[in-house]
Design an enzyme around this catalytic site. Structure first.
Site, short mmCIF file in Angstrom:
data_model
loop_
_atom_site.label_atom_id
_atom_site.label_comp_id
_atom_site.label_asym_id
_atom_site.label_seq_id
_atom_site.Cartn_x
_atom_site.Cartn_y
_atom_site.Cartn_z
CG HIS A 114 -0.40 0.23 2.51
ND1 HIS A 114 -0.09 -0.79 3.37
CD2 HIS A 114 -0.07 1.37 3.16
CE1 HIS A 114 0.40 -0.29 4.49
NE2 HIS A 114 0.43 1.03 4.39
CG ASP A 148 0.15 -4.07 2.78
OD1 ASP A 148 0.20 -3.58 1.64
OD2 ASP A 148 0.15 -3.38 3.81
CB SER A 160 3.17 2.36 6.25
OG SER A 160 2.27 1.32 6.07
CB VAL A 215 -9.91 -27.51 4.33
CG1 VAL A 215 -9.30 -28.87 4.09
CG2 VAL A 215 -8.90 -26.57 4.99
#
Length: 500
Positions: A135, A165, A244, A301
């Protein structure tokens, strides 16, 4: 004093000192009671108390390995702005000059290049490979990297993985400082960690905290909003917009996570932050470098976390937690290995599985074709079976990176005359058709595309964006549903399978 902590009041002062008495070889804490301003007071000592941890080595060895990332792009009108929608309780902490980028006003959108935001990245090789968050670089046309010594480079994107990410970028440089990669699996709750990044544009910022939890899923706090693969390291180290993509390191200065999200109602730090563990980061980065695309393994699954009600309903007494199989994918890896509905998976390989986050992290370490051992409980008895993992298409082949050229054609915007002739407001025409996905689907030269997956198409860039979004999605079925017309006016619908 080698290190000190002072809590000052008129009643008591506490000072940590590294004092060694004649007959003692352990650190001593001295406590002074009385008025802190009087110069007097009675000191009592406590022997054998561990002093606060020294973080200087870890900080000094890592700040040079964290970079600042500025992303730039040219806005293309109000419909294609690079804005993100906020989470209710969680948010990516991706800084933006002049405030949050989702609050950008229309009058600020000029045709010249504009800065989208500010994030961080971690140097993982001396020749310029840098890992960050997807991002941070998503939607950018240019990435500007600033090292801790103020050298600046433009970076190119090597590959991205929106599901985790994680993004890998590279600058052309040599002899760069590298943060060694540690073992996030060995990380323990309560262990000291440091967050290194560029909050609010303040470069080389170091904060500290402890590991609050491991294998944390946060979808429940985002009102069920999908966050991709979730198995975060939770910490109380202070992080803010701009952190970030930065480093989460242990006390030895080893990278154990990439800071990604914060718990916040305001967009700023409010107590907890979340990092992608290196067990996932290293797998993603290795796949991107080796194959150009992440090799995602699938067990096959549908499952739920075991809870008291399920335990009661199913009569389970052997375990109190784990992953209960609710449904099997036809011809999937689990079905082939003999796993059945109501089996409780408790371990993948050497990794215990108590919840869905641990399940995701364990599976994400492997590639399609890998053989692993799965431990499960059936009828309150423990069993182990060998499972050969598969990809989302049910095979074991390596997935190669693809781009829009796999469609096998080029795209030309419609002229004013064509728009008028066909009474259209927009569209692109297929030209230069050759072998590829479009030809396989039956599309012919001259076909005019009006929309793809219910999104209007005005130019080739729109086609590329839709293609990239489909290929980056977690959906097993990667299909373009196309509506269009031929020059004769005949309206046609096509389904183009983008999978291998």
């Amino acid at each position: 004093m080698a290190c000190g902590v002072a809590m000052v009041s008129s009643a008591m002062t506490v000072v940590a000192v590294n004092t060694f008495a004649d007959r003692h070889d352990t650190p001593v804490f001295a406590v002074a009671t009385g008025d802190s301003n009087s110069g007097g007071g009675l000191y009592t000592v406590a022997h054998g108390v561990t002093p606060p941890t020294d973080f200087t080595h870890a900080a000094e060895s890592t700040i040079n390995g964290v970079v600042s990332i500025k992303s730039y792009a040219t806005p293309r009108g109000y419909g294609n702005g690079y804005q993100s929608t906020p989470f209710d309780m969680f948010d990516f902490f991706f800084g933006s000059p002049g405030g949050n980028r989702r609050q950008q006003q229309p009058e600020q959108r000029e045709k010249s290049e504009q800065q989208l935001g500010l994030g961080s990245g971690v140097i993982i090789s001396k020749d310029g490979y840098i890992v960050t968050n997807n991002h941070v670089i998503d939607g950018a046309e240019r990435l500007e990297i600033t090292l801790n010594d103020n050298r600046t480079f433009n970076a190119k994107v090597i590959g991205t993985d929106p599901s985790t990410d994680v993004a890998l970028i590279k600058i052309e440089a040599d002899g760069l400082p590298v943060i060694p990669i540690g073992d996030s699996d060995a990380l323990k709750v309560g262990e000291w960690v440091l967050a290194v990044g560029n909050p609010f544009g303040f470069t080389s910022t170091v904060t500290t905290g402890i590991v609050s939890a491991k294998a944390r899923s946060i979808s429940s706090a985002t009102n069920g909003r999908a966050m991709g693969i979730e198995s975060y390291i939770q910490t109380d180290a202070a992080v803010n917009p701009g952190n970030s993509g930065g480093a989460l390191v242990n006390i030895n200065g080893e990278l154990i996570g990439i800071n990604t999200a914060i718990y916040s109602q305001t967009g700023n730090y409010a107590g907890y932050s979340f990092a992608i563990p290196t067990s996932i980061v290293t797998k993603v980065v290795t796949d991107i470098k080796q194959y150009g695309a992440v090799q995602r393994a699938v067990l096959g699954v549908m499952f739920r976390e075991l809870n008291p009600q399920l335990i009661k309903d199913k009569g389970i007494t052997a375990v109190n937690d784990g992953i209960i199989v609710m449904e099997l994918v036809e011809r999937g890896a689990a079905m082939e290995a003999g796993i059945k509905v109501d089996d409780v998976i408790v371990a993948i390989g050497d990794s215990p599985v108590h919840n869905s986050a641990q399940m995701q992290e364990a599976i994400n370490k492997y590639r399609p074709g890998d053989k692993i051992k799965v431990k499960y409980i059936r009828d309150n008895k423990a069993y182990t079976t060998d499972v050969t993992l598969r990809n989302s298409q049910g095979g074991t082949k390596v997935t190669k990176a693809k781009d829009v050229t796999s469609l096998g054609c080029a795209f030309k915007p419609l002229s004013k005359e064509q728009l008028k002739e066909h009474q259209l407001t927009s569209g692109v025409q297929v030209i230069g058709l050759r072998d590829g996905k479009f030809k396989e689907a039956g599309i012919k030269d001259g076909f005019i595309i009006l929309d793809i997956n219910n999104a209007r198409v005005k130019n080739q860039e729109d086609v590329e964006k839709i293609y990239d979004a489909i290929m980056k999605s977690n959906d097993s079925d990667k299909v373009m549903f196309i509506t269009g017309i031929y020059p004769t006016g005949r309206k046609v619908y096509y389904a183009v399978d983008l999978a291998d």
